[in-house]
Motif scaffolding. Structure first.
Motif, short mmCIF file in Angstrom:
data_model
loop_
_atom_site.label_atom_id
_atom_site.label_comp_id
_atom_site.label_asym_id
_atom_site.label_seq_id
_atom_site.Cartn_x
_atom_site.Cartn_y
_atom_site.Cartn_z
N GLY A 130 0.81 -1.08 -0.02
CA GLY A 130 -0.08 -0.16 0.14
C GLY A 130 0.83 1.11 0.10
N LEU A 131 1.92 1.35 0.81
CA LEU A 131 2.94 2.43 0.73
C LEU A 131 3.58 2.55 -0.60
N THR A 132 4.07 1.36 -1.14
CA THR A 132 4.63 1.47 -2.34
C THR A 132 4.00 1.83 -3.43
N PHE A 133 2.89 1.49 -3.57
CA PHE A 133 1.90 1.70 -4.72
C PHE A 133 0.59 2.18 -4.24
N PRO A 134 0.41 3.25 -3.86
CA PRO A 134 -0.94 3.77 -3.19
C PRO A 134 -1.88 3.99 -4.29
N GLU A 135 -1.40 3.94 -5.47
CA GLU A 135 -2.49 4.27 -6.71
C GLU A 135 -3.20 2.85 -7.24
N GLY A 190 5.05 12.86 -0.39
CA GLY A 190 5.19 13.55 -1.51
C GLY A 190 4.15 13.16 -2.44
N TYR A 191 3.26 12.01 -2.33
CA TYR A 191 2.25 11.49 -3.09
C TYR A 191 1.28 12.25 -3.55
N ASN A 192 0.89 13.19 -4.53
CA ASN A 192 -0.27 13.81 -4.48
C ASN A 192 -1.82 12.95 -4.93
N GLY A 193 -1.72 12.00 -5.03
CA GLY A 193 -2.95 11.11 -5.70
C GLY A 193 -3.67 10.86 -4.32
N ILE A 194 -4.79 9.93 -4.60
CA ILE A 194 -5.54 9.67 -3.58
C ILE A 194 -5.03 8.49 -2.84
N LYS A 195 -4.79 8.53 -1.43
CA LYS A 195 -4.00 7.43 -0.79
C LYS A 195 -4.96 6.40 -0.44
N PRO A 196 -4.64 5.17 -0.32
CA PRO A 196 -5.59 4.06 0.36
C PRO A 196 -6.18 4.39 1.72
#
Length: 257
Positions: A130-135, A190-196
């Motif tokens: 989940g932390l590696t591939f939140p998308e 730093g990830y700007n997408g929707i997080k799980p």
């Protein structure tokens, strides 16, 4: 609910491996939505395999009530890692396995329909995914996870002699690497997408309780929202079985009214 024991050849692992799969025979989500099933990838612990959840929990009943497929892979004692001296189990789990599962079964490829959970070693594996591939995931859950891997290597653990070196290399190689959940937490800022959505639980009598408290603090410090539950419980199925039902109920199933 159909129960399928599936053997296939993994190109990543260069060996035949097995998964257990539950497929709902009727699902309102499947019929009224995309025509494909939501899926929970359910990960086992260090001393177990893909049969563990089937043998020791009521996961079939819980999943059937929600109309969700469950995929239970086997990764040996790899700690869901591309091993220093061994096979690339993290790449198998994150990339090859979903492709194979979607080719064989009516499984959705939408992020909104894809979830991962695990207990003990599997909790580490789930959070690492989940932390590696939140998308890729809508929800991620850890039950009594071995989340502070440096602490696991440096302190008391149930690894076999030289096993940690084979999996991770020297302990000095973990900090700041893709195997370090605390590093992944910092990177996720730093990830700007929707997080799980994240769910974490651990019993207060569990030998991994301190590790879970450490991870929880890091998550809070990083600004990651985590649904957290503790309470009395040990590192056993008496704790995990009711908790996996709670997690199934918590999943954001898009077809539910």
């Amino acid at each position: 609910m159909a129960f399928i024991q599936c053997q296939f050849y993994s190109e990543i692992l260069s060996l035949s491996t097995g998964i257990n799969v539950f497929i709902p025979q009727y699902s309102a989500i499947q019929v009224s939505g995309t025509g494909k099933l939501p899926v929970l990838y359910l990960l086992h612990g260090l001393s177990a395999d893909h049969t563990d959840w089937v043998r020791h929990s009521f996961i079939e009943r819980y999943a059937e009530e929600k109309g969700i497929a469950v995929v239970m892979p086997s990764v040996g004692r790899s700690y869901y890692t591309d091993m220093k001296y061994g096979s690339a189990y993290f790449t198998f789990l994150s990339d090859e396995l979903p492709t194979i599962v979607r080719a064989l079964f009516p499984i959705s490829d939408r992020r909104e329909d894809t979830f991962v959970a695990g207990m003990s070693m599997g909790g580490y594996g789930a959070f690492k995914l989940g932390l590696t591939f939140p998308e890729r995931y809508a929800a991620v859950a850890s039950l009594s996870g071995g989340l502070d891997i440096i602490s696991r290597m440096s302190g008391p653990n149930n690894f076999q002699p030289n096993e940690l070196i084979a999996i991770f290399g020297d302990v000095s190689e973990i900090e700041g690497s893709p195997n370090d959940l605390f590093y992944l937490l910092a990177r996720l800022k730093g990830y700007n997408g929707i997080k799980p959505m994240f769910y974490q639980c651990c019993g207060t009598e569990d030998f991994l309780y301190t590790d879970n408290q450490t991870f929880r603090k890091h998550a809070l410090d990083s600004g990651l929202e985590v649904t957290y539950h503790d309470g009395q419980g040990e590192h056993n199925w008496e704790y995990w079985d009711p908790k996996i039902k709670d997690i199934i109920d918590w999943l954001p199933l898009s077809g539910e009214k």
